[in-house]
Scaffold this motif. Structure first.
Motif, PDB file in Angstrom:
ATOM      1  N   ARG A 563       0.819  -1.212   0.000  1.00 25.92           N
ATOM      2  CA  ARG A 563       0.000   0.000   0.000  1.00 25.92           C
ATOM      3  C   ARG A 563       0.853   1.262   0.000  1.00 25.92           C
ATOM      4  O   ARG A 563       0.561   2.208  -0.722  1.00 25.92           O
ATOM      5  CB  ARG A 563      -0.935   0.007   1.213  1.00 25.92           C
ATOM      6  N   GLN A 564       1.907   1.290   0.834  1.00 27.06           N
ATOM      7  CA  GLN A 564       2.676   2.527   0.934  1.00 27.06           C
ATOM      8  C   GLN A 564       4.080   2.240   1.482  1.00 27.06           C
ATOM      9  O   GLN A 564       4.249   1.425   2.397  1.00 27.06           O
ATOM     10  CB  GLN A 564       1.956   3.529   1.850  1.00 27.06           C
ATOM     11  N   PHE A 565       5.071   2.902   0.908  1.00 30.56           N
ATOM     12  CA  PHE A 565       6.423   2.953   1.468  1.00 30.56           C
ATOM     13  C   PHE A 565       6.566   4.229   2.291  1.00 30.56           C
ATOM     14  O   PHE A 565       5.971   5.258   1.957  1.00 30.56           O
ATOM     15  CB  PHE A 565       7.480   2.966   0.355  1.00 30.56           C
ATOM     16  N   ARG A 566       7.380   4.176   3.315  1.00 33.09           N
ATOM     17  CA  ARG A 566       7.723   5.381   4.077  1.00 33.09           C
ATOM     18  C   ARG A 566       9.224   5.381   4.342  1.00 33.09           C
ATOM     19  O   ARG A 566       9.743   4.468   4.988  1.00 33.09           O
ATOM     20  CB  ARG A 566       6.963   5.441   5.403  1.00 33.09           C
ATOM     21  N   LEU A 567       9.894   6.406   3.849  1.00 27.80           N
ATOM     22  CA  LEU A 567      11.300   6.629   4.156  1.00 27.80           C
ATOM     23  C   LEU A 567      11.388   7.917   4.950  1.00 27.80           C
ATOM     24  O   LEU A 567      10.815   8.946   4.542  1.00 27.80           O
ATOM     25  CB  LEU A 567      12.138   6.741   2.880  1.00 27.80           C
ATOM     26  N   PHE A 568      12.071   7.886   6.064  1.00 28.74           N
ATOM     27  CA  PHE A 568      12.083   9.059   6.926  1.00 28.74           C
ATOM     28  C   PHE A 568      13.431   9.217   7.611  1.00 28.74           C
ATOM     29  O   PHE A 568      14.204   8.274   7.771  1.00 28.74           O
ATOM     30  CB  PHE A 568      10.975   8.957   7.987  1.00 28.74           C
TER      31      PHE A 568
END
Length: 777
Positions: A563-568
């Motif tokens: 659904r979604q990648f998150r890079l932070f």
């Protein structure tokens, strides 16, 4: 001169002020119901009936409430003639497919009569009932939010900022929230209302009955409210609303975006009146404490008290309490603390929970999104971690040695026009050498622009903890929100304590952008060496803090199972105020993947610098020496979606810890749904730490078990073991809502020492019976 111990003088003043501020709110933006139209392509129309929904080409909607002409039998069976009225339909996905029609059909109605508001749904579902996610019967639990739910938020003053949220699942469990400033949900607000659910060949139904007495509103004809209706199809991790809500608002948290709600028209509301609720209680207890110099065994006691709620006007309410009791409150959960600062525990006492959003001061956090994890850093979000909390209600009636009796007090909260306000005054009793203390809090906040506000806070403690005399704090704050994602804000506060009148300020400035694909933010925080909010919480003083974070979170359409990648990433720097010496610095970041089944996989990494000017106690027998430390660590985490029968978060952390090494394994927020009525919630944390000052291991084990006989009756238990304090504790609670708003509790609590072999030795125990009765006038 000694200040008076009785709070009655201030309560009277609060009531007078409340009456003075009771001018009515004007209502704007009303829509002519005759302009509403019905789209016949959504559902086949029944007999001639009023239209119920109209939409604009800009995504706004207007919904018409239908007045009942016959009594409604609230039984979950939609067989009355009123349900031939064309329903409210056309729900829009927030996630996973932003802006697309909901995958399942939903029919809804908003009805009312002279006494109640009714929210009704017919939720079609193509899956068989055994595939529905419905495994919670208790009220207001986190797990209920992981079920398939239907509900609505009502913005009764149409200010597009605040509202009352109600929802249920196919089993008829109840949840309610008081939402302030498009966030700050208070799930411990428990108004009187009821719901009945049912099933039909193709889905499930729900009829909610909400008494107007349970709401705040302006009476009269042709009133306009805001309304947002939501359905969650949890097996698909899908959230849909009756109006467009952007994915950046989150799936479940999209309900907080009050400004996106539809207009609700056609209301001819009964007079709000001056509602009065009286709730007397009685308790009986047997207690033992074998840790005292003179041990107490099976000491019996009984008590009575009363709470009163008085509607001064439709939008201003006074709450009075005498001999306040919190015997039914669950004990705090034990936590592992390997950081430099004390822990913060959530408020669980009913008097302080209701209306708490009114007294919130400062921002609630970054919307830009960063990320991080433990490992000794001094960071934390805005209002937590290193930043101070100006009003922390657990400072009232709770001391280092336990509960402090509250003799009584009062609170007035409300809103008039764009001005919201809250006033609180409570008096505690003498305990040993500690004198009785009077606590006062005053909060005002004014709405400005479309989604922004400015405000002020004043607190007073009549007996300071660190000096002869009293302690006060004055503060100003502001929050400015533009569009869907841009936010600015901050606060300035100053404390007054005898002998501590220099370096007694704290202030914060922050900015963030929180879009769905990108996010970034930063803040600047200062806390003076003598800043001393004695009805607040300061974990760290004499510092200035810089922090920045950034996030990139694409939604890959080409990978169906993601659904979604998150890079932070996140940077934090903390310096001492007096010498600008670096005390803490951290760089950390990571990547997480949210799968379509709502599982999440995360990898974190970071490097930390810490300067210790005093020895740091990290376990019962290990303290790290003064010095500077640089260390790195990494964490792997996999979280099972909350809709699963077995859920929770597994984590593994390895790396350096100050001048040594750390290995941690954890299973947190676990839940095993044995039956729809019975669940287990285990949690385990194990840390193996090696340092130059000594090696140690810590283990915290927690198990909660709950069995719900019905949505109105449940029994629950919480057992905990903490190796660092060599303690084992248990807390058993039975709750029965035997009449609307009236409850009976039976509570058993004990604490044992695990030092030695064999059965842990009992240190203290208590058994309490409590009954209250709600009387409404």
């Amino acid at each position: 001169m000694k200040k008076p111990n009785s709070p009655l003088f201030l309560i009277n003043a609060m009531l007078v002020v409340g009456l003075t501020l009771s001018s009515p709110v004007s209502t704007a933006g009303q829509v002519d119901p005759s302009q509403l139209s019905y789209d016949a392509t959504d559902n086949p129309p029944g007999p001639v009936a009023p239209a119920t929904i109209a939409r604009t080409d800009r995504g706004r909607a207007t919904i018409r409430a239908v007045r009942l002409t016959e009594p409604l039998n609230v039984d979950g069976v939609l067989d009355e003639a009123i349900y031939q009225t064309p329903p409210i339909t056309g729900f829009i996905q927030t996630v996973p497919l932003e802006g697309e029609p909901a995958s399942e059909r939903t029919d809804a109605w908003v009805l009312y009569d002279d006494e109640n508001l009714y929210l009704v749904c017919r939720c079609w579902d193509s899956a068989p009932p055994e595939e529905w996610i419905a495994n919670e019967l208790r009220r207001d639990t986190n797990q209920l939010r992981q079920n398939q739910v239907f509900g609505a938020l009502f913005d009764t003053f149409h200010d597009r900022r605040n509202g009352f949220n109600f929802y249920t699942n196919p089993l008829g469990a109840r949840a309610d929230q008081w939402i302030t400033d498009e966030g700050n949900p208070n799930s411990d607000w428990n108004p009187v209302w009821s719901v009945r659910t049912g099933r039909f060949d193709g889905g499930w139904t729900a009829e909610m009955e909400i008494p107007f007495k349970s709401l705040r509103y302006l009476s009269g004809e042709d009133q306009t409210w805001g309304v947002q209706i939501r359905r969650n199809i949890r097996r698909r991790n899908e959230f849909a609303y009756i109006t467009f809500v952007p994915a950046s608002s989150g799936g479940s948290t999209g309900i907080f975006r009050v400004s996106a709600a539809a207009d609700l028209v056609g209301l001819e509301l009964p007079s709000a009146g001056r509602n009065i609720e009286i709730k007397p209680y009685a308790t009986s207890s047997v207690t033992s404490d074998f840790t005292l110099a003179e041990p107490v065994s099976n000491d019996t006691n009984g008590d009575v008290g009363i709470d009163v709620k008085y509607g001064i006007t439709a939008n201003i309410t006074a709450d009075l309490t005498y001999n306040t009791d919190f015997a039914q409150v669950e004990v705090d959960e034990r936590q592992v603390n390997l950081s430099r600062f004390s822990l913060s525990f959530p408020e669980k006492r009913e008097f302080f929970l209701e209306g708490r959003g009114t007294f919130d001061f400062g921002s609630r956090g970054f919307t830009g999104g960063g990320g991080g994890f433990g490992g000794g850093g001094g960071g934390g979000g805005f209002g937590g971690g290193a930043a101070p909390t100006i009003f922390y209600s657990r400072r009232i009636g709770l001391g280092a040695s336990g509960a402090v009796p509250i003799l009584g007090g009062g609170r007035v909260t409300g809103k008039t026009g764009r001005l919201g306000f809250g006033m609180m005054n409570l008096q505690t009793d003498d305990v040993g050498a500690a004198p009785g203390t009077n606590f006062s809090v005053l909060r005002v906040k004014r709405d400005v622009l479309r989604r922004s506000s400015i405000g002020a806070l004043f607190t007073n403690r009549s007996e300071s903890l660190v000096a002869d005399g009293s302690n006060q704090v004055y503060g100003l704050d502001g929050s400015f929100n533009f569009g869907q994602a841009v936010s600015f804000g901050g606060f300035y506060a100053q404390s007054r304590t005898p002998g501590l009148n220099t370096d007694n300020e704290s202030y914060v400035a922050r900015a963030s952008y929180g879009g769905d694909r990108y996010g970034f933010g930063g803040d600047y925080t200062v806390v003076g060496d003598n800043f001393n909010p004695e009805i607040g919480l300061v974990r760290r003083d004499n510092f200035r803090r810089y922090s920045a974070n950034a996030r990139f979170s694409p939604r890959p359409r080409s990978i169906e199972w993601i659904r979604q990648f998150r890079l932070f990433g996140r940077y934090e720097r903390i310096e001492s105020l007096d010498a600008s010496v670096l005390e803490t610095e951290s760089w950390n970041g990571g990547v997480s993947v949210e799968f379509e089944n709502s599982d999440q996989l995360s990898l974190f990494g970071g490097t930390n610098f810490e300067r210790l000017d005093l020895p740091l106690r990290v376990s019962s027998d290990v303290s790290l020496p003064v010095g500077t430390y640089e260390f790195k660590s990494a964490m792997f985490q996999y979280s099972l979606g909350g809709q699963r029968r077995v859920s929770g978060s597994f984590s593994l952390q390895v790396g350096e810890f100050y001048d040594g090494n750390i290995r941690s394994i954890g299973y947190n927020r676990g839940r095993i749904s044995v039956l729809d009525q019975f669940s287990l919630e285990p949690s385990v944390s194990f840390n193996d730490v090696e340092t130059s000052a000594g090696d140690f291991k810590t283990t915290v084990v927690r198990l909660r078990a709950d069995y719900a006989f019905s949505p109105l009756m449940f029994v629950g238990g919480l057992v905990q073991y903490d190796s660092d304090s060599d303690s084992f504790s248990s807390n058993l609670r039975f709750r029965w809502e035997y009449a609307p708003g009236s409850e009976f509790f039976a509570v058993y609590t004990d604490e044992r020492s695990t030092i030695g072999s064999g059965i842990p030795n009992i240190e203290n125990r208590a058994f309490v019976l409590k009954i209250n009765r709600l009387l409404r006038f």
